[in-house]
Motif scaffolding. Structure first.
Motif, short mmCIF file in Angstrom:
data_model
loop_
_atom_site.label_atom_id
_atom_site.label_comp_id
_atom_site.label_asym_id
_atom_site.label_seq_id
_atom_site.Cartn_x
_atom_site.Cartn_y
_atom_site.Cartn_z
N ALA A 101 0.86 -1.18 0.00
CA ALA A 101 0.00 0.00 0.00
C ALA A 101 0.90 1.23 0.00
O ALA A 101 1.79 1.36 0.84
CB ALA A 101 -0.90 0.00 1.23
N THR A 102 0.68 2.11 -0.95
CA THR A 102 1.55 3.27 -1.10
C THR A 102 0.73 4.55 -1.07
O THR A 102 -0.27 4.68 -1.79
CB THR A 102 2.33 3.21 -2.43
N ILE A 103 1.16 5.47 -0.22
CA ILE A 103 0.49 6.76 -0.08
C ILE A 103 1.45 7.85 -0.52
O ILE A 103 2.58 7.92 -0.03
CB ILE A 103 0.08 7.03 1.38
N ILE A 104 1.02 8.67 -1.46
CA ILE A 104 1.80 9.84 -1.87
C ILE A 104 1.02 11.08 -1.48
O ILE A 104 -0.12 11.27 -1.93
CB ILE A 104 2.08 9.83 -3.38
N LEU A 105 1.61 11.88 -0.64
CA LEU A 105 0.97 13.11 -0.18
C LEU A 105 1.58 14.29 -0.93
O LEU A 105 2.80 14.43 -0.99
CB LEU A 105 1.17 13.30 1.32
N ARG A 106 0.71 15.12 -1.49
CA ARG A 106 1.17 16.31 -2.21
C ARG A 106 0.60 17.56 -1.56
O ARG A 106 -0.45 18.06 -1.95
CB ARG A 106 0.72 16.26 -3.67
N TYR A 180 -2.85 11.91 -2.50
CA TYR A 180 -3.68 12.89 -1.81
C TYR A 180 -3.07 14.28 -1.99
O TYR A 180 -1.96 14.53 -1.53
CB TYR A 180 -3.76 12.56 -0.32
N GLN A 181 -3.78 15.14 -2.67
CA GLN A 181 -3.35 16.54 -2.79
C GLN A 181 -4.01 17.32 -1.66
O GLN A 181 -5.23 17.41 -1.58
CB GLN A 181 -3.72 17.10 -4.17
N VAL A 182 -3.17 17.86 -0.79
CA VAL A 182 -3.66 18.54 0.41
C VAL A 182 -3.43 20.04 0.26
O VAL A 182 -2.31 20.52 0.34
CB VAL A 182 -2.95 18.01 1.67
N GLY A 183 -4.51 20.75 0.01
CA GLY A 183 -4.42 22.19 -0.19
C GLY A 183 -5.77 22.84 0.04
O GLY A 183 -6.68 22.23 0.61
N SER A 184 -5.91 24.06 -0.44
CA SER A 184 -7.14 24.81 -0.17
C SER A 184 -7.80 25.39 -1.42
O SER A 184 -8.92 25.90 -1.35
CB SER A 184 -6.84 25.97 0.79
N SER A 185 -7.12 25.34 -2.56
CA SER A 185 -7.64 26.04 -3.74
C SER A 185 -8.97 25.49 -4.23
O SER A 185 -9.77 26.22 -4.83
CB SER A 185 -6.61 26.00 -4.88
#
Length: 336
Positions: A101-106, A180-185
């Protein structure tokens, strides 16, 4: 389970909606073929060996390697070495993850903490913080960029919470790769124009006191909305006077050599800095966060401590956050 944190800006200068998609090995942003990570490593090693054989100084080696990095990045469509190497990192993760299981956080641009360990904590100067410092100290007289474009920000503690929740969600270790792209836009956008307003309001009421004990009075700064306007400004304000100074320096037997060299160095530094950050100052994209939103929904329905592991940008009141948390925080922890 494997998890890695990279950056949302591996997208380079793409516009529109940036999806949470992965990069396959050798994929490039501009369609140029031939990207090979081992070859890139060899290019670096060969250049280093060449410079050392020539007896280059450490300073010259550092500058030459920076230039090479940008050159290689732009060959394949990335604006700078930072995002180029992050993209290659993602490719390597995808290539060697096997059945894990691989998680990539952006994350996007990370700012001071929203709540934990306490509001406003920050460490190290981030991009937007360097602008705030320059403005508050009276050194930033203009802003280059599109003030009506969205700047994607996310507090540091929300990034940490997203990592923790993602690890819990993938604890079964079923073979997968999720980005997972973690932002607010996407959920709670804010524009550069608002950042300018926050800075002006805050430092007008609470000016920075310089080393001489005097308050630095801030005002509205000039906005340059294109690279052409920036180059015109630099030419009229600095390059033409420098040419005159260089002429005088020659006429007076290099009496002004130190001043000329210092001014040349400063102009080169600013020009290089603008060149590196230009893609972000005129960035015109929104980061999709469908996977991240699904993660938030799953946490709400199944995580007993959901309130503790908050990472929904919709809960941020940007005016309150900047005026009462972020700017006071960087003044306390970063300003010197």
């Amino acid at each position: 389970m494997l998890w890695y944190s990279f950056t949302a800006y591996v997208s380079g200068e793409k516009t529109g909606l940036i999806l949470e998609n992965s990069y396959s090995m050798g994929e490039t942003l501009n369609g140029v073929s031939g990207l090979d990570i081992n070859f890139e490593k060899n290019v670096i090693e060969q250049k280093l060996n060449e410079l050392r054989l020539l007896g280059a100084s450490d300073k010259d080696i550092t500058q030459a390697m920076k230039d090479l990095g940008i050159q290689r990045a732009r060959l394949y469509g990335w604006p700078n070495t930072y995002v180029f190497t992050k993209a290659m990192g993602e490719m390597l993760v995808g290539e060697f993850k096997a059945n894990m299981a691989t998680i990539i956080l952006r994350p996007t641009i990370i700012t001071s903490t929203f709540k934990e360990p306490f509001p406003g904590w920050a460490e190290g100067v981030r991009t937007i913080d360097s602008l705030a410092i320059g403005y508050a100290k009276g050194k930033l007289t203009f802003f280059l960029g599109d003030v009506d474009s969205v700047v994607d920000l996310i507090p540091a503690d929300m990034v940490v919470n997203a990592i923790i929740v993602a690890m819990v969600a993938h604890a079964s270790n079923q073979p997968s790769e999720t980005i997972y792209q973690v932002g607010s836009s996407m959920r709670n956008p804010i524009k550069y124009r608002s950042l300018q307003d926050f800075g002006y309001r805050y430092f007008s009421k609470k000016p920075w006191i310089n080393k001489d004990g005097k308050a630095v009075i801030v005002g509205k700064i000039r906005v340059m909305d294109s690279m052409a306007s920036f180059h015109r400004y630099m030419a009229l304000r600095y390059l033409l006077p420098l040419k005159g100074l260089e002429f005088a320096n020659t006429a007076f037997c290099h009496f002004f050599q130190g001043v000329c060299s210092d001014l040349n160095r400063k102009i080169s530094f600013v020009t290089r800095l603008i060149d590196i950050y230009r893609p972000y100052l005129f960035f015109n994209a929104i980061f999709d966060d469908i996977n991240t939103e699904k993660l938030r929904m799953a946490a709400k329905s199944s995580l007993a401590e959901n309130d503790m592991f908050y990472f929904d940008p919709k809960c941020i009141n940007w005016d309150d956050y900047f005026m009462n948390t972020h700017i006071p925080g960087i003044v306390k922890y970063i300003f010197k």
